[in-house]
Scaffold this motif. Sequence first.
Motif, PDB file in Angstrom:
ATOM      1  N   VAL A 121      57.364  59.035   5.601  1.00 51.61           N
ATOM      2  CA  VAL A 121      56.810  58.681   6.907  1.00 51.61           C
ATOM      3  C   VAL A 121      56.933  59.880   7.834  1.00 51.61           C
ATOM      4  CG1 VAL A 121      59.006  57.806   7.837  1.00 51.61           C
ATOM      5  CG2 VAL A 121      56.848  56.871   8.707  1.00 51.61           C
ATOM      6  N   PHE A 122      56.043  59.967   8.808  1.00 49.54           N
ATOM      7  CA  PHE A 122      56.204  60.893   9.928  1.00 49.54           C
ATOM      8  C   PHE A 122      56.460  60.020  11.145  1.00 49.54           C
ATOM      9  CE2 PHE A 122      54.905  63.316  13.618  1.00 49.54           C
ATOM     10  CZ  PHE A 122      55.451  64.554  13.363  1.00 49.54           C
ATOM     11  N   TYR A 123      57.429  60.403  11.974  1.00 49.40           N
ATOM     12  CA  TYR A 123      57.700  59.604  13.166  1.00 49.40           C
ATOM     13  C   TYR A 123      57.842  60.481  14.391  1.00 49.40           C
ATOM     14  CZ  TYR A 123      62.653  60.824  12.480  1.00 49.40           C
ATOM     15  OH  TYR A 123      63.830  61.491  12.314  1.00 49.40           O
ATOM     16  N   ARG A 124      57.549  59.868  15.536  1.00 52.99           N
ATOM     17  CA  ARG A 124      57.695  60.513  16.841  1.00 52.99           C
ATOM     18  C   ARG A 124      58.598  59.646  17.702  1.00 52.99           C
ATOM     19  NH1 ARG A 124      51.690  61.404  18.749  1.00 52.99           N
ATOM     20  NH2 ARG A 124      52.724  62.471  20.486  1.00 52.99           N
ATOM     21  N   GLY A 126      67.870  56.442  16.210  1.00 52.73           N
ATOM     22  CA  GLY A 126      66.481  56.070  15.977  1.00 52.73           C
ATOM     23  C   GLY A 126      66.056  56.345  14.542  1.00 52.73           C
ATOM     24  N   ALA A 127      66.475  57.471  14.002  1.00 51.24           N
ATOM     25  CA  ALA A 127      66.143  57.813  12.609  1.00 51.24           C
ATOM     26  C   ALA A 127      66.726  56.782  11.648  1.00 51.24           C
ATOM     27  CB  ALA A 127      66.653  59.218  12.277  1.00 51.24           C
ATOM     28  N   ARG A 128      67.939  56.308  11.943  1.00 49.51           N
ATOM     29  CA  ARG A 128      68.546  55.280  11.087  1.00 49.51           C
ATOM     30  C   ARG A 128      67.750  53.979  11.147  1.00 49.51           C
ATOM     31  NH1 ARG A 128      73.296  53.400  11.489  1.00 49.51           N
ATOM     32  NH2 ARG A 128      73.371  53.357  13.750  1.00 49.51           N
ATOM     33  N   CYS A 129      67.283  53.611  12.331  1.00 43.88           N
ATOM     34  CA  CYS A 129      66.464  52.395  12.461  1.00 43.88           C
ATOM     35  C   CYS A 129      65.150  52.544  11.697  1.00 43.88           C
ATOM     36  CB  CYS A 129      66.196  52.085  13.933  1.00 43.88           C
ATOM     37  SG  CYS A 129      67.632  51.479  14.839  1.00 43.88           S
ATOM     38  N   ILE A 130      64.520  53.702  11.817  1.00 44.05           N
ATOM     39  CA  ILE A 130      63.267  53.947  11.105  1.00 44.05           C
ATOM     40  C   ILE A 130      63.490  53.836   9.599  1.00 44.05           C
ATOM     41  CG2 ILE A 130      61.553  55.713  10.533  1.00 44.05           C
ATOM     42  CD1 ILE A 130      61.900  56.633  13.511  1.00 44.05           C
ATOM     43  N   ALA A 131      64.564  54.440   9.108  1.00 40.83           N
ATOM     44  CA  ALA A 131      64.854  54.379   7.671  1.00 40.83           C
ATOM     45  C   ALA A 131      65.021  52.936   7.211  1.00 40.83           C
ATOM     46  CB  ALA A 131      66.110  55.189   7.349  1.00 40.83           C
ATOM     47  N   ARG A 132      65.745  52.138   7.974  1.00 45.46           N
ATOM     48  CA  ARG A 132      65.951  50.728   7.616  1.00 45.46           C
ATOM     49  C   ARG A 132      64.608  49.986   7.562  1.00 45.46           C
ATOM     50  NH1 ARG A 132      69.387  48.305   5.235  1.00 45.46           N
ATOM     51  NH2 ARG A 132      71.098  48.785   6.603  1.00 45.46           N
ATOM     52  N   LEU A 133      63.757  50.198   8.570  1.00 47.86           N
ATOM     53  CA  LEU A 133      62.477  49.494   8.624  1.00 47.86           C
ATOM     54  C   LEU A 133      61.543  49.945   7.507  1.00 47.86           C
ATOM     55  CD1 LEU A 133      60.739  47.455  10.168  1.00 47.86           C
ATOM     56  CD2 LEU A 133      59.924  49.355  11.574  1.00 47.86           C
ATOM     57  N   VAL A 134      61.416  51.248   7.304  1.00 46.87           N
ATOM     58  CA  VAL A 134      60.523  51.761   6.259  1.00 46.87           C
ATOM     59  C   VAL A 134      60.998  51.291   4.889  1.00 46.87           C
ATOM     60  CG1 VAL A 134      59.699  53.865   5.112  1.00 46.87           C
ATOM     61  CG2 VAL A 134      59.711  53.720   7.616  1.00 46.87           C
ATOM     62  N   ALA A 135      62.296  51.331   4.631  1.00 45.76           N
ATOM     63  CA  ALA A 135      62.828  50.879   3.339  1.00 45.76           C
ATOM     64  C   ALA A 135      62.555  49.392   3.124  1.00 45.76           C
ATOM     65  CB  ALA A 135      64.318  51.158   3.253  1.00 45.76           C
ATOM     66  N   SER A 136      62.605  48.606   4.173  1.00 47.27           N
ATOM     67  CA  SER A 136      62.356  47.168   4.036  1.00 47.27           C
ATOM     68  C   SER A 136      60.903  46.866   3.722  1.00 47.27           C
ATOM     69  CB  SER A 136      62.777  46.420   5.311  1.00 47.27           C
ATOM     70  OG  SER A 136      61.857  46.658   6.362  1.00 47.27           O
ATOM     71  N   GLU A 140      64.642  52.117  -4.546  1.00 48.38           N
ATOM     72  CA  GLU A 140      65.018  53.447  -4.070  1.00 48.38           C
ATOM     73  C   GLU A 140      65.879  53.320  -2.821  1.00 48.38           C
ATOM     74  OE1 GLU A 140      65.586  57.280  -4.175  1.00 48.38           O
ATOM     75  OE2 GLU A 140      64.312  56.291  -5.647  1.00 48.38           O
ATOM     76  N   ARG A 141      66.998  54.006  -2.806  1.00 48.93           N
ATOM     77  CA  ARG A 141      67.939  53.934  -1.683  1.00 48.93           C
ATOM     78  C   ARG A 141      67.878  55.185  -0.810  1.00 48.93           C
ATOM     79  NH1 ARG A 141      69.241  49.071  -0.766  1.00 48.93           N
ATOM     80  NH2 ARG A 141      71.189  49.675   0.167  1.00 48.93           N
ATOM     81  N   ALA A 142      66.979  56.104  -1.112  1.00 51.81           N
ATOM     82  CA  ALA A 142      66.873  57.339  -0.339  1.00 51.81           C
ATOM     83  C   ALA A 142      65.450  57.497   0.188  1.00 51.81           C
ATOM     84  CB  ALA A 142      67.247  58.542  -1.197  1.00 51.81           C
ATOM     85  N   LEU A 143      65.337  58.018   1.392  1.00 52.59           N
ATOM     86  CA  LEU A 143      64.046  58.280   2.019  1.00 52.59           C
ATOM     87  C   LEU A 143      64.033  59.704   2.540  1.00 52.59           C
ATOM     88  CD1 LEU A 143      63.753  55.092   4.247  1.00 52.59           C
ATOM     89  CD2 LEU A 143      62.361  55.578   2.246  1.00 52.59           C
TER      90      LEU A 143
END
Length: 162
Positions: free
Chosen positions: A60-63, A78-88, A94-97
């Motif tokens: 993903v690309f995020y701003r 914010g990056a941690r929240c994005i990782a949680r949402l994208v992984a869901s 896969e446990r890595a993004l």
Amino acid sequence: MRIAFTKMHGLGNDFIVFDARQPDQVPSAATLRRLADRRTGIGFDQALVLEPPRRAGTDVFYRIFNADGSEVEQCGNGARCIARLVASRVASNERALVMDSPGGIVDARLRPDGLVSVAMGVPEFAPHALPSRRSARRRAITWTCPRARSSSARCPSATRMR
């Protein structure tokens, strides 16, 4: 403008996260300010905007936009929240993004204990790289930790410009 969003929290910061598949789907600074108002809007510290990947090998690309509508390069929570949402959203074990942002690549890992960790790279503390209202001619910034256990310990609790 109607915006579908997800509200997330990370260690005391609250975020709205939304998809912007097209550049015209990113709200203006004025719209973000209205949405950030805690009395009349959604209320948030930062808005996280998910865009399609821009680099091969990224998920993903995020701003990131502050409540005043200004864009920033990075936010660890914010990056941690994005990782949680994208992984869901991805049907994978896969446990890595690998995430991309204006601040660069961020590696995220969903840990077995349910927490999310991010590796954001090495911070840049050179005076010229730090946003400051002080003169760019200043060459040194000193951080001193008054409760340090040894004279060589340092922490960013007090700042003095020389």
